[in-house]
Design a protein around this motif. Structure first.
Motif, PDB file in Angstrom:
ATOM      1  N   LYS A  20     -45.670  39.955  70.544  1.00 21.45           N
ATOM      2  CA  LYS A  20     -46.291  41.127  69.928  1.00 21.45           C
ATOM      3  C   LYS A  20     -47.799  41.086  70.126  1.00 21.45           C
ATOM      4  N   VAL A  21     -48.339  42.081  70.796  1.00 19.33           N
ATOM      5  CA  VAL A  21     -49.781  42.157  71.017  1.00 19.33           C
ATOM      6  C   VAL A  21     -50.428  42.855  69.824  1.00 19.33           C
ATOM      7  N   SER A  22     -51.310  42.124  69.142  1.00 18.69           N
ATOM      8  CA  SER A  22     -52.010  42.701  67.990  1.00 18.69           C
ATOM      9  C   SER A  22     -53.299  41.923  67.741  1.00 18.69           C
ATOM     10  N   ASP A  23     -54.054  42.353  66.750  1.00 21.41           N
ATOM     11  CA  ASP A  23     -55.348  41.746  66.464  1.00 21.41           C
ATOM     12  C   ASP A  23     -55.216  40.258  66.174  1.00 21.41           C
ATOM     13  N   ALA A  24     -56.278  39.526  66.509  1.00 23.52           N
ATOM     14  CA  ALA A  24     -56.340  38.088  66.237  1.00 23.52           C
ATOM     15  C   ALA A  24     -57.749  37.765  65.744  1.00 23.52           C
ATOM     16  N   PRO A  25     -57.890  36.718  64.945  1.00 22.50           N
ATOM     17  CA  PRO A  25     -59.231  36.322  64.485  1.00 22.50           C
ATOM     18  C   PRO A  25     -60.135  36.007  65.673  1.00 22.50           C
ATOM     19  N   PHE A  26     -61.404  36.307  65.536  1.00 23.95           N
ATOM     20  CA  PHE A  26     -62.349  35.979  66.591  1.00 23.95           C
ATOM     21  C   PHE A  26     -62.731  34.510  66.447  1.00 23.95           C
ATOM     22  N   PRO A  27     -62.486  33.683  67.485  1.00 23.05           N
ATOM     23  CA  PRO A  27     -62.713  32.244  67.347  1.00 23.05           C
ATOM     24  C   PRO A  27     -64.191  31.886  67.290  1.00 23.05           C
ATOM     25  N   THR A  28     -64.489  30.822  66.560  1.00 21.22           N
ATOM     26  CA  THR A  28     -65.829  30.253  66.510  1.00 21.22           C
ATOM     27  C   THR A  28     -65.753  28.820  67.021  1.00 21.22           C
ATOM     28  N   PRO A  29     -66.509  28.467  68.058  1.00 25.18           N
ATOM     29  CA  PRO A  29     -66.411  27.114  68.601  1.00 25.18           C
ATOM     30  C   PRO A  29     -66.923  26.054  67.640  1.00 25.18           C
ATOM     31  N   ASP A  30     -66.140  25.009  67.467  1.00 25.52           N
ATOM     32  CA  ASP A  30     -66.499  23.888  66.604  1.00 25.52           C
ATOM     33  C   ASP A  30     -67.305  22.868  67.414  1.00 25.52           C
ATOM     34  N   ILE A  31     -67.607  21.742  66.803  1.00 29.63           N
ATOM     35  CA  ILE A  31     -68.323  20.668  67.497  1.00 29.63           C
ATOM     36  C   ILE A  31     -67.545  20.254  68.742  1.00 29.63           C
ATOM     37  N   GLY A  32     -68.225  20.209  69.882  1.00 30.60           N
ATOM     38  CA  GLY A  32     -67.579  19.790  71.121  1.00 30.60           C
ATOM     39  C   GLY A  32     -66.694  20.833  71.762  1.00 30.60           C
ATOM     40  N   GLU A  33     -66.777  22.085  71.294  1.00 30.32           N
ATOM     41  CA  GLU A  33     -65.936  23.160  71.824  1.00 30.32           C
ATOM     42  C   GLU A  33     -66.792  24.251  72.471  1.00 30.32           C
ATOM     43  N   ILE A  34     -66.148  24.996  73.359  1.00 31.38           N
ATOM     44  CA  ILE A  34     -66.779  26.179  73.939  1.00 31.38           C
ATOM     45  C   ILE A  34     -65.892  27.386  73.681  1.00 31.38           C
ATOM     46  N   LEU A  35     -66.511  28.539  73.572  1.00 28.37           N
ATOM     47  CA  LEU A  35     -65.766  29.783  73.423  1.00 28.37           C
ATOM     48  C   LEU A  35     -65.698  30.461  74.787  1.00 28.37           C
ATOM     49  N   ILE A  36     -64.473  30.811  75.207  1.00 31.21           N
ATOM     50  CA  ILE A  36     -64.256  31.392  76.532  1.00 31.21           C
ATOM     51  C   ILE A  36     -63.721  32.806  76.397  1.00 31.21           C
ATOM     52  N   LYS A  37     -64.322  33.729  77.147  1.00 29.01           N
ATOM     53  CA  LYS A  37     -63.759  35.068  77.289  1.00 29.01           C
ATOM     54  C   LYS A  37     -62.788  34.999  78.455  1.00 29.01           C
ATOM     55  N   ASN A  38     -61.504  35.092  78.151  1.00 26.90           N
ATOM     56  CA  ASN A  38     -60.478  34.842  79.160  1.00 26.90           C
ATOM     57  C   ASN A  38     -60.428  35.940  80.213  1.00 26.90           C
ATOM     58  N   ALA A  39     -60.337  35.508  81.466  1.00 24.62           N
ATOM     59  CA  ALA A  39     -60.197  36.449  82.580  1.00 24.62           C
ATOM     60  C   ALA A  39     -58.821  36.377  83.219  1.00 24.62           C
ATOM     61  N   ALA A  40     -58.170  35.221  83.112  1.00 18.09           N
ATOM     62  CA  ALA A  40     -56.816  35.049  83.655  1.00 18.09           C
ATOM     63  C   ALA A  40     -56.133  33.918  82.903  1.00 18.09           C
ATOM     64  N   VAL A  41     -54.825  34.039  82.738  1.00 16.89           N
ATOM     65  CA  VAL A  41     -54.019  32.990  82.113  1.00 16.89           C
ATOM     66  C   VAL A  41     -52.792  32.766  82.981  1.00 16.89           C
ATOM     67  N   ALA A  42     -52.254  31.546  82.911  1.00 13.93           N
ATOM     68  CA  ALA A  42     -51.037  31.240  83.665  1.00 13.93           C
ATOM     69  C   ALA A  42     -49.915  30.919  82.690  1.00 13.93           C
ATOM     70  N   ILE A  43     -48.704  31.123  83.147  1.00 13.59           N
ATOM     71  CA  ILE A  43     -47.528  30.918  82.293  1.00 13.59           C
ATOM     72  C   ILE A  43     -46.753  29.719  82.835  1.00 13.59           C
ATOM     73  N   ASN A  44     -46.359  28.848  81.926  1.00 17.60           N
ATOM     74  CA  ASN A  44     -45.667  27.618  82.276  1.00 17.60           C
ATOM     75  C   ASN A  44     -44.272  27.574  81.673  1.00 17.60           C
ATOM     76  N   PRO A  45     -43.369  26.784  82.250  1.00 17.69           N
ATOM     77  CA  PRO A  45     -42.007  26.689  81.699  1.00 17.69           C
ATOM     78  C   PRO A  45     -41.961  26.333  80.221  1.00 17.69           C
ATOM     79  N   ILE A  46     -42.917  25.516  79.753  1.00 13.69           N
ATOM     80  CA  ILE A  46     -42.907  25.135  78.343  1.00 13.69           C
ATOM     81  C   ILE A  46     -43.086  26.346  77.441  1.00 13.69           C
ATOM     82  N   ASP A  47     -43.872  27.347  77.881  1.00 14.21           N
ATOM     83  CA  ASP A  47     -44.051  28.561  77.083  1.00 14.21           C
ATOM     84  C   ASP A  47     -42.724  29.271  76.883  1.00 14.21           C
ATOM     85  N   CYS A  48     -41.977  29.394  77.978  1.00 12.79           N
ATOM     86  CA  CYS A  48     -40.671  30.065  77.909  1.00 12.79           C
ATOM     87  C   CYS A  48     -39.699  29.299  77.018  1.00 12.79           C
ATOM     88  N   LYS A  49     -39.721  27.971  77.116  1.00 10.20           N
ATOM     89  CA  LYS A  49     -38.793  27.158  76.323  1.00 10.20           C
ATOM     90  C   LYS A  49     -39.102  27.253  74.838  1.00 10.20           C
TER      91      LYS A  49
END
Length: 355
Positions: A20-49
């Motif tokens: 279901k595509v719907s609103d999600a909280p806007f992430p805030t990067p924590d210590i040692g993290e970066i915030l990425i504006k996604n341009a592409a994603v890949a799908i793996n067998p584990i997602d389907c399982k």
């Protein structure tokens, strides 16, 4: 300043379809993290399982996805390698941390600095995004002390003064197999792999020294002979195997090959799915969990792979972003379609959705 709107492809409950595509909280990067504006994603067998079987997740709704490619939007405290506007790929630590804001299937996601690498300007996001999970899985299998514990990769592997070893990578045209071949060669190994006759040239182009047809009637004898030949003629004794497919059939085949090659039951085999109890004693089969790469225990391996090898090898053109992407659509609404296409089966391709 108001944050942009974030949306995600939510898994709303165990075995629920479609996402279901719907609103999600806007992430805030924590210590040692970066915030990425996604341009592409890949799908793996584990997602389907996870969707099909209702496994691994304890809380719903939740967000899946392990492969991220995009542009740095912000950086958290302590981040030194990245800055706003930089093109990157990142292996999601959502499972390891229990933080949905780190999962891939949303417009904005946080990533660990230690599991992120810059992407050269000439490499499209849809190509680059095939690498994160596969590279992390292959690296975990090859280098963790729990698995094969091999020498770490370098952009210019040593040509002399080291003991050459042979590895078997079953499923060389898969995404994990593709990364494993390249990493193993960068570690100076003699690489045996299996692929269909259609994908044999593909596996050789990645660096495999010997490619054997997994569908051949005599494949077990052929692989056993190649292992013996590498030791006798190449001076490269067998160090172990990675089964990038890890179905019951492939694991049983590898167990028989170990016996036919005269290898001891202590032979190591890294698997991408839990090995069956019935094979206990035929070889030391260990299940690879790539998400462990983000743990402090393996910080040296994460640094060697994501901090050094991947950035340097991509910049030098040594690491190929393989397999090629099969882009099935644009936008979060296309991710469920990607699941469905992947479950129909792909060969030497990785399912990608652009955002």
């Amino acid at each position: 300043m108001t944050n942009p709107q974030n949306k995600a492809a939510w898994l709303t409950g165990p075995k629920e379809k479609p996402l279901k595509v719907s609103d999600a909280p806007f992430p805030t990067p924590d210590i040692g993290e970066i915030l990425i504006k996604n341009a592409a994603v890949a799908i793996n067998p584990i997602d389907c399982k996870i969707q099909e079987l209702g496994i691994f997740l304890q809380e719903y709704p939740n967000i899946l996805g392990g492969d991220i490619a995009g542009v740095v939007e912000d950086v958290g405290e302590g981040v030194t390698r990245f800055k706003k506007g930089q093109r990157v790929i990142s292996f999601s630590a959502a499972f390891q941390t229990g933080k949905p804001e780190m999962a891939a299937f949303q417009y904005y996601a946080c990533g660990l600095e230690t599991l992120t690498a810059p992407v050269p300007d000439g490499l499209p996001f849809e190509n680059a995004v095939v690498l994160p999970l596969a590279t992390s899985t292959a690296a975990s299998a090859l280098y963790m002390s729990d698995h094969l514990a091999l020498p770490l990769p370098t952009v210019s592997p040593p040509q002399s003064g080291f003991k050459k070893q042979t590895i078997l990578i079953w499923g060389g045209a898969s995404s994990v197999g593709s990364s494993a071949i390249q990493l193993a060669k960068a570690s100076g190994l003699h690489v045996l792999t299996t692929a269909s006759t259609r994908n044999a040239a593909y596996a050789r182009n990645l660096g495999a020294d010997v490619v054997l047809d997994y569908a051949a009637a005599d494949v077990e004898a052929a692989v056993a002979a190649a292992i013996k030949n590498a030791a006798d003629k190449e001076g490269a004794p067998f160090v172990g195997a990675i089964d990038a497919i890890s179905s019951p059939d492939t694991l049983e085949t590898i167990a028989r090959i170990v016996a036919k090659a005269g290898l001891p039951p202590s032979t190591k085999v890294a698997t991408t799915h839990p090995p069956p109890e019935s094979l206990k004693g035929s070889a030391v089969m260990t299940w690879v969990l790539a998400l462990n790469l983000g743990l402090p225990k393996y910080a040296d391996i994460a640094e060697a792979i994501w901090g050094r090898f991947v950035p340097e090898a991509l910049a030098a053109g040594v690491l190929q972003a393989k397999p090629d992407p099969q882009v099935v659509g644009h936008g979060l609404e296309s991710i469920q379609k990607g699941f469905d296409v992947l479950q129909q089966g792909v060969s030497a391709k990785k399912i990608v959705v652009t955002l």
